[in-house]
Design a protein around this motif. Structure first.
Motif, PDB file in Angstrom:
ATOM      1  N   SER A   9       0.841  -1.200   0.000  1.00 56.95           N
ATOM      2  CA  SER A   9       0.000   0.000   0.000  1.00 56.95           C
ATOM      3  C   SER A   9       0.871   1.243   0.000  1.00 56.95           C
ATOM      4  O   SER A   9       1.878   1.308   0.698  1.00 56.95           O
ATOM      5  N   ALA A  10       0.439   2.224  -0.780  1.00 57.73           N
ATOM      6  CA  ALA A  10       1.100   3.528  -0.777  1.00 57.73           C
ATOM      7  C   ALA A  10       0.369   4.419   0.201  1.00 57.73           C
ATOM      8  O   ALA A  10      -0.849   4.557   0.150  1.00 57.73           O
ATOM      9  N   VAL A  11       1.105   4.992   1.138  1.00 59.58           N
ATOM     10  CA  VAL A  11       0.541   5.902   2.126  1.00 59.58           C
ATOM     11  C   VAL A  11       1.121   7.286   1.846  1.00 59.58           C
ATOM     12  O   VAL A  11       2.341   7.436   1.739  1.00 59.58           O
ATOM     13  N   LYS A  41       0.509   7.633  -6.599  1.00 56.67           N
ATOM     14  CA  LYS A  41      -0.725   8.003  -5.907  1.00 56.67           C
ATOM     15  C   LYS A  41      -1.016   7.008  -4.779  1.00 56.67           C
ATOM     16  O   LYS A  41      -0.358   5.971  -4.663  1.00 56.67           O
ATOM     17  N   ASP A  42      -1.998   7.328  -3.945  1.00 61.08           N
ATOM     18  CA  ASP A  42      -2.391   6.433  -2.852  1.00 61.08           C
ATOM     19  C   ASP A  42      -3.111   5.213  -3.401  1.00 61.08           C
ATOM     20  O   ASP A  42      -3.738   5.257  -4.454  1.00 61.08           O
ATOM     21  N   GLY A  43      -3.037   4.112  -2.652  1.00 62.12           N
ATOM     22  CA  GLY A  43      -3.747   2.897  -3.040  1.00 62.12           C
ATOM     23  C   GLY A  43      -2.907   1.663  -2.815  1.00 62.12           C
ATOM     24  O   GLY A  43      -1.847   1.703  -2.190  1.00 62.12           O
ATOM     25  N   ARG A  44      -3.400   0.549  -3.314  1.00 66.44           N
ATOM     26  CA  ARG A  44      -2.730  -0.743  -3.185  1.00 66.44           C
ATOM     27  C   ARG A  44      -2.157  -1.107  -4.553  1.00 66.44           C
ATOM     28  O   ARG A  44      -2.857  -1.065  -5.561  1.00 66.44           O
ATOM     29  N   PHE A  45      -0.878  -1.490  -4.568  1.00 57.84           N
ATOM     30  CA  PHE A  45      -0.185  -1.747  -5.821  1.00 57.84           C
ATOM     31  C   PHE A  45       0.647  -3.016  -5.755  1.00 57.84           C
ATOM     32  O   PHE A  45       1.018  -3.465  -4.678  1.00 57.84           O
TER      33      PHE A  45
END
Length: 185
Positions: free
Chosen positions: A65-67, A106-110
């Motif tokens: 996850s990107a925080v 960007k934010d989210g799960r990658f």
């Protein structure tokens, strides 16, 4: 593939029966045998590190996850040296920027695919390569070369090193090498 398997093959090639007996039968071993196994383990890690940094990079893929638009390298399972790709949940490539301590996006799960520096493996650890990535025999040849250097068996070391390089080259060259027919005028 385990370090133990690579060392066992190398011990067979080098005629180190006491090492093979210890690895296969798990019998009690002399202090000298345990020392030899320790040296072989360290040298095997050296061969794997050389291979990963020179010829065949180790790669890992993990979902993170990107925080605040950042994925910190310290949060990855391995010590990343190169980010290959970042994909969203749908499998689409995402644009990203690489900074010394993190990946910016960007934010989210990658899903992040990256090349990494291998850790130092123990005797019973699985290494970051499979047989499809690199033949076990090639790693054993490389280990034989390194061990012979430590034993001042230099001519033998050169021979093992040639086998190591040849087996890697043979493995890395594409199987279907064909040349287009040419016509001379």
């Amino acid at each position: 593939m385990k370090i133990k398997e690579i060392i066992n093959n190398s011990a067979l090639y080098l005629g180190l029966g006491d090492v093979r007996e210890y690895l296969v039968a798990q019998t009690d071993a002399s202090e000298e045998t345990l020392k030899t196994v320790g040296v072989l383990t360290g040298l095997c890690n050296l061969v794997i590190s050389e291979l990963a940094s020179t010829y065949i990079p180790m790669t890992a893929t993990e979902e993170v996850s990107a925080v605040a638009g950042k994925i910190f390298f310290e949060n990855l399972n391995h010590a990343a040296i190169k980010v290959v790709s970042v994909k969203d949940r749908s499998g689409n490539e995402i644009n990203f920027e690489v900074f010394p301590e993190y990946i910016k996006l960007k934010d989210g799960r990658f899903t992040v695919e990256y090349e990494y520096i291998p850790q130092n493996y123990g005797l019973t650890d699985d290494i970051g390569y499979d047989e499809k990535d690199v033949p076990q025999a090639a790693l054993s040849y490389g280990l034989c070369a390194e061990y012979c250097i430590t034993q001042c068996r230099f001519e033998e070391a050169v021979s093992w090193r040639k086998r190591y390089i040849f087996s890697l080259e043979k493995f890395l060259v594409p199987k279907a090498r064909t040349m287009k027919a040419r016509m001379f005028v």
